[in-house]
Design a protein around this motif. Structure first.
Motif, PDB file in Angstrom:
ATOM      1  N   ASP A  87       1.070  -1.150  -0.083  1.00  0.00           N
ATOM      2  CA  ASP A  87       0.120   0.115  -0.066  1.00  0.00           C
ATOM      3  C   ASP A  87       0.768   1.186   0.019  1.00  0.00           C
ATOM      4  OD1 ASP A  87       0.988  -0.675   2.567  1.00  0.00           O
ATOM      5  OD2 ASP A  87      -0.430   0.600   3.418  1.00  0.00           O
ATOM      6  N   GLU A  88       2.168   1.117   0.158  1.00  0.00           N
ATOM      7  CA  GLU A  88       3.064   2.289  -0.053  1.00  0.00           C
ATOM      8  C   GLU A  88       3.808   2.614  -1.041  1.00  0.00           C
ATOM      9  OE1 GLU A  88       5.302   3.129   3.787  1.00  0.00           O
ATOM     10  OE2 GLU A  88       4.253   1.479   4.671  1.00  0.00           O
ATOM     11  N   ILE A  89       3.668   1.691  -2.237  1.00  0.00           N
ATOM     12  CA  ILE A  89       4.258   1.870  -3.344  1.00  0.00           C
ATOM     13  C   ILE A  89       4.082   3.227  -3.990  1.00  0.00           C
ATOM     14  CG2 ILE A  89       4.501   1.105  -5.887  1.00  0.00           C
ATOM     15  CD1 ILE A  89       3.255  -1.600  -5.049  1.00  0.00           C
ATOM     16  N   LEU A  90       2.982   3.735  -3.794  1.00  0.00           N
ATOM     17  CA  LEU A  90       2.784   5.224  -4.296  1.00  0.00           C
ATOM     18  C   LEU A  90       3.434   6.302  -3.546  1.00  0.00           C
ATOM     19  CD1 LEU A  90      -0.724   5.319  -5.461  1.00  0.00           C
ATOM     20  CD2 LEU A  90       1.270   5.141  -7.082  1.00  0.00           C
ATOM     21  N   ALA A 138       6.978   6.278  -4.507  1.00  0.00           N
ATOM     22  CA  ALA A 138       7.090   6.946  -5.847  1.00  0.00           C
ATOM     23  C   ALA A 138       7.069   8.557  -5.559  1.00  0.00           C
ATOM     24  CB  ALA A 138       6.024   6.470  -6.576  1.00  0.00           C
ATOM     25  N   ALA A 139       6.205   8.822  -4.415  1.00  0.00           N
ATOM     26  CA  ALA A 139       6.387  10.355  -4.395  1.00  0.00           C
ATOM     27  C   ALA A 139       7.394  10.815  -3.867  1.00  0.00           C
ATOM     28  CB  ALA A 139       4.828  10.472  -3.544  1.00  0.00           C
ATOM     29  N   LEU A 140       8.109  10.124  -2.935  1.00  0.00           N
ATOM     30  CA  LEU A 140       9.331  10.455  -2.411  1.00  0.00           C
ATOM     31  C   LEU A 140      10.507  10.926  -3.341  1.00  0.00           C
ATOM     32  CD1 LEU A 140      10.970  10.555   0.323  1.00  0.00           C
ATOM     33  CD2 LEU A 140      11.709   8.171  -0.071  1.00  0.00           C
ATOM     34  N   THR A 141      10.426  10.232  -4.589  1.00  0.00           N
ATOM     35  CA  THR A 141      11.144  10.996  -5.631  1.00  0.00           C
ATOM     36  C   THR A 141      10.714  12.115  -6.243  1.00  0.00           C
ATOM     37  OG1 THR A 141      10.103   9.775  -7.589  1.00  0.00           O
ATOM     38  CG2 THR A 141      11.660   8.310  -6.146  1.00  0.00           C
ATOM     39  N   LEU A 142       9.771  12.628  -5.684  1.00  0.00           N
ATOM     40  CA  LEU A 142       9.428  14.084  -6.286  1.00  0.00           C
ATOM     41  C   LEU A 142       9.896  15.058  -5.438  1.00  0.00           C
ATOM     42  CD1 LEU A 142       5.585  13.376  -7.203  1.00  0.00           C
ATOM     43  CD2 LEU A 142       7.304  14.097  -8.803  1.00  0.00           C
ATOM     44  N   LYS A 143      10.369  14.603  -4.012  1.00  0.00           N
ATOM     45  CA  LYS A 143      10.792  15.495  -2.876  1.00  0.00           C
ATOM     46  C   LYS A 143      12.145  15.374  -2.818  1.00  0.00           C
ATOM     47  CE  LYS A 143       7.307  14.360   0.021  1.00  0.00           C
ATOM     48  NZ  LYS A 143       7.020  13.331   0.772  1.00  0.00           N
ATOM     49  N   ARG A 144      12.734  14.140  -3.039  1.00  0.00           N
ATOM     50  CA  ARG A 144      14.143  14.084  -2.757  1.00  0.00           C
ATOM     51  C   ARG A 144      14.813  13.330  -4.058  1.00  0.00           C
ATOM     52  NH1 ARG A 144      14.490  14.469   3.052  1.00  0.00           N
ATOM     53  NH2 ARG A 144      16.861  14.209   2.733  1.00  0.00           N
ATOM     54  N   PRO A 145      16.043  13.370  -4.243  1.00  0.00           N
ATOM     55  CA  PRO A 145      16.524  12.777  -5.397  1.00  0.00           C
ATOM     56  C   PRO A 145      17.093  11.317  -5.349  1.00  0.00           C
ATOM     57  CG  PRO A 145      18.409  14.065  -4.203  1.00  0.00           C
ATOM     58  CD  PRO A 145      16.925  14.211  -3.356  1.00  0.00           C
ATOM     59  N   TYR A 146      16.369  10.751  -4.519  1.00  0.00           N
ATOM     60  CA  TYR A 146      16.797   9.278  -4.395  1.00  0.00           C
ATOM     61  C   TYR A 146      16.455   8.161  -5.581  1.00  0.00           C
ATOM     62  CZ  TYR A 146      16.428  10.485   0.847  1.00  0.00           C
ATOM     63  OH  TYR A 146      16.710  10.964   2.124  1.00  0.00           O
ATOM     64  N   ALA A 147      17.226   7.307  -5.536  1.00  0.00           N
ATOM     65  CA  ALA A 147      16.803   6.212  -6.461  1.00  0.00           C
ATOM     66  C   ALA A 147      16.166   5.162  -5.849  1.00  0.00           C
ATOM     67  CB  ALA A 147      17.928   5.828  -7.242  1.00  0.00           C
ATOM     68  N   VAL A 148      14.911   5.111  -5.965  1.00  0.00           N
ATOM     69  CA  VAL A 148      14.153   4.214  -5.044  1.00  0.00           C
ATOM     70  C   VAL A 148      14.046   2.857  -5.830  1.00  0.00           C
ATOM     71  CG1 VAL A 148      11.565   3.431  -4.087  1.00  0.00           C
ATOM     72  CG2 VAL A 148      12.896   5.802  -3.685  1.00  0.00           C
ATOM     73  N   ARG A 149      14.220   1.862  -5.262  1.00  0.00           N
ATOM     74  CA  ARG A 149      14.356   0.467  -6.180  1.00  0.00           C
ATOM     75  C   ARG A 149      13.320  -0.401  -5.513  1.00  0.00           C
ATOM     76  NH1 ARG A 149      19.657  -0.596  -7.707  1.00  0.00           N
ATOM     77  NH2 ARG A 149      19.760  -1.621  -5.899  1.00  0.00           N
ATOM     78  N   PHE A 150      12.392  -1.144  -6.287  1.00  0.00           N
ATOM     79  CA  PHE A 150      11.279  -2.015  -5.517  1.00  0.00           C
ATOM     80  C   PHE A 150      11.821  -3.430  -5.999  1.00  0.00           C
ATOM     81  CE2 PHE A 150       8.697   1.862  -6.766  1.00  0.00           C
ATOM     82  CZ  PHE A 150       8.220   2.177  -5.483  1.00  0.00           C
ATOM     83  N   ILE A 151      12.050  -4.148  -4.777  1.00  0.00           N
ATOM     84  CA  ILE A 151      12.528  -5.491  -4.962  1.00  0.00           C
ATOM     85  C   ILE A 151      11.542  -6.421  -4.781  1.00  0.00           C
ATOM     86  CG2 ILE A 151      14.205  -6.997  -4.287  1.00  0.00           C
ATOM     87  CD1 ILE A 151      15.739  -4.701  -3.241  1.00  0.00           C
ATOM     88  N   GLU A 152      11.311  -7.463  -5.799  1.00  0.00           N
ATOM     89  CA  GLU A 152      10.302  -8.337  -5.742  1.00  0.00           C
ATOM     90  C   GLU A 152      10.833  -9.412  -4.596  1.00  0.00           C
ATOM     91  OE1 GLU A 152       8.583  -9.068 -10.151  1.00  0.00           O
ATOM     92  OE2 GLU A 152      10.160 -10.435  -9.414  1.00  0.00           O
ATOM     93  N   ILE A 162       3.961  -3.458 -10.020  1.00  0.00           N
ATOM     94  CA  ILE A 162       4.306  -2.515  -9.219  1.00  0.00           C
ATOM     95  C   ILE A 162       4.349  -1.038 -10.267  1.00  0.00           C
ATOM     96  CG2 ILE A 162       6.222  -1.298  -8.260  1.00  0.00           C
ATOM     97  CD1 ILE A 162       6.906  -4.080  -7.199  1.00  0.00           C
ATOM     98  N   ARG A 163       5.099  -1.306 -11.477  1.00  0.00           N
ATOM     99  CA  ARG A 163       5.064  -0.105 -12.396  1.00  0.00           C
ATOM    100  C   ARG A 163       3.658   0.380 -12.862  1.00  0.00           C
ATOM    101  NH1 ARG A 163       8.918   0.943 -17.014  1.00  0.00           N
ATOM    102  NH2 ARG A 163       7.612   2.199 -18.263  1.00  0.00           N
ATOM    103  N   GLU A 164       2.660  -0.715 -13.132  1.00  0.00           N
ATOM    104  CA  GLU A 164       1.230  -0.411 -13.488  1.00  0.00           C
ATOM    105  C   GLU A 164       0.734   0.540 -12.484  1.00  0.00           C
ATOM    106  OE1 GLU A 164      -0.647  -3.576 -15.214  1.00  0.00           O
ATOM    107  OE2 GLU A 164      -2.381  -3.160 -14.078  1.00  0.00           O
TER     108      GLU A 164
END
Ligand code: SAM
Length: 326
Positions: free
Chosen positions: A169-172, A175-189, A209-211
């Motif tokens: 439930d926190e995927i978005l 994702a929104a964190l990358t609008l605020k910070r320059p982090y590279a967020v990587r989702f791992i299966e 996840i991408r969808e």
């Protein structure tokens, strides 16, 4: 020198585990009671870890990721990292951490020559974070990230293991964190390392996840750099940060795998999922570093073409990532 395996893959990336100990107990990584710890004599000395690294670099390894367990809990880690960073021929030294000790240690790590940090962060909600890590304090990790940025580390890579019904439930939010910070967020299966028969229920496929992100944000592709690994990267239009998905399960990336792993007890593995691995301790004990180099090249040559975890009918033997080194 380069290390090429029998499938023509260039192996230039060593994941070096320096300890099996950890100051967290993440539910997907180890059982609540922890795992039986390596004794001090089973654990490689820094001297031996350096010998292995030096031979690996001489053979063609260009990037070393120091991992664990939690690498920052091992005594003397900063001095070890400084020696590792000084290895001639090593192009990139990076570290994976859960971030709990980062606030106190970031400055030392930067001065030692660590070039970049990957920080595991599976939830942005204090209660969910504490539940997944079995007691971890989210704020300490967030403070650590800020401190590491302050001392001059480039934007952090944030690793999120996505688990259905736990933190998906926190995927978005991530994702929104990358609008605020320059982090590279990587989702791992989520991977079935615990021998969990229901792992398919927990794993959220990368495509989903991408969808879920694309339904809300306009996303655009970003190109992978040569050593960026298996992450398929993209970003939200206009975001300073980026997103990536590591489809360890639904789209294994074995064809492009460039990794060699060495565990804290000196076992070298061509593949995370390959059973026993090769114990380097007997070769280390000979004191012959040329032989050690030969052994490393032999292990690379025997690297399996691909893992079989997702194949029908294949059961994985449970193992703790903390032991193998994530
Ligand atoms: N303590 C460090 C940390 O927390 O990043 C390094 C070790 S940890 C085992 C390294 C990575 O392994 C983490 O990013 C963690 O998310 C990943 N990992 C462990 N078990 C996993 C699993 N079952 N599925 C997917 N990733 C896993």
């Amino acid at each position: 020198m380069s290390l090429i395996d029998t499938y023509g893959r260039r192996i230039n990336y060593l994941r070096l585990s320096v300890t099996d100990r950890c100051n967290m107990r993440c539910s997907y990584c180890m059982p609540e009671e922890g795992v039986e710890k390596l004794s001090h004599c089973e654990m490689l000395s820094y001297e031996d870890l350096l010998r292995i690294s030096a031979e690996a670099v001489a053979a063609g390894i260009e990037k070393i990721r120091v991992t664990g367990g939690e690498p920052l809990v091992r005594k003397g880690i900063v001095e070890f990292l400084a020696r590792l960073a000084a290895l001639p021929g090593l192009k990139e030294l990076v570290l994976t951490t859960n971030g709990l000790l980062l606030k106190e240690m970031a400055q030392g790590l930067k001065e030692a020559g660590v070039q970049r940090l990957n920080v595991s962060l599976d939830s942005l909600k204090p209660e969910t974070f504490a539940a997944i890590t079995r007691g971890g304090e989210l704020q300490r990790v967030l403070d650590g990230l800020d401190e590491a940025e302050r001392v001059g580390f480039p934007p952090h890579k944030i690793n999120v293991v996505v688990m259905r019904g736990v933190n998906d439930d926190e995927i978005l939010d991530f994702a929104a964190l990358t609008l605020k910070r320059p982090y590279a967020v990587r989702f791992i299966e989520y991977m079935p390392t615990s021998g969990d028969a229901d792992w398919r229920d927990l794993t959220v496929p990368g495509a989903e996840i991408r969808e879920r992100i694309a339904r809300v944000y306009t996303i655009e592709e970003s190109t992978n750099s040569e050593r960026s690994g298996p992450s398929k990267n993209f970003q939200i239009q206009g975001a300073p940060g980026s997103l990536g998905i590591i489809t360890a399960m639904t789209g294994h990336f074995c064809d492009g795998c460039n990794r060699l792993r060495v565990t804290a007890s000196g076992v070298a593995k061509g593949c995370l999922f390959s059973g026993a691995g090769v114990d380097l301790k007997p070769v280390l004990a000979t004191g012959d570093d040329e032989l050690l180099g030969k052994e490393i090249r032999r292990i690379v040559a025997a690297k399996p073409g691909r893992h079989e975890v997702t194949d029908e009918g294949v059961e994985t033997k449970p193992f703790a990532m903390s032991r193998v080194g994530g």
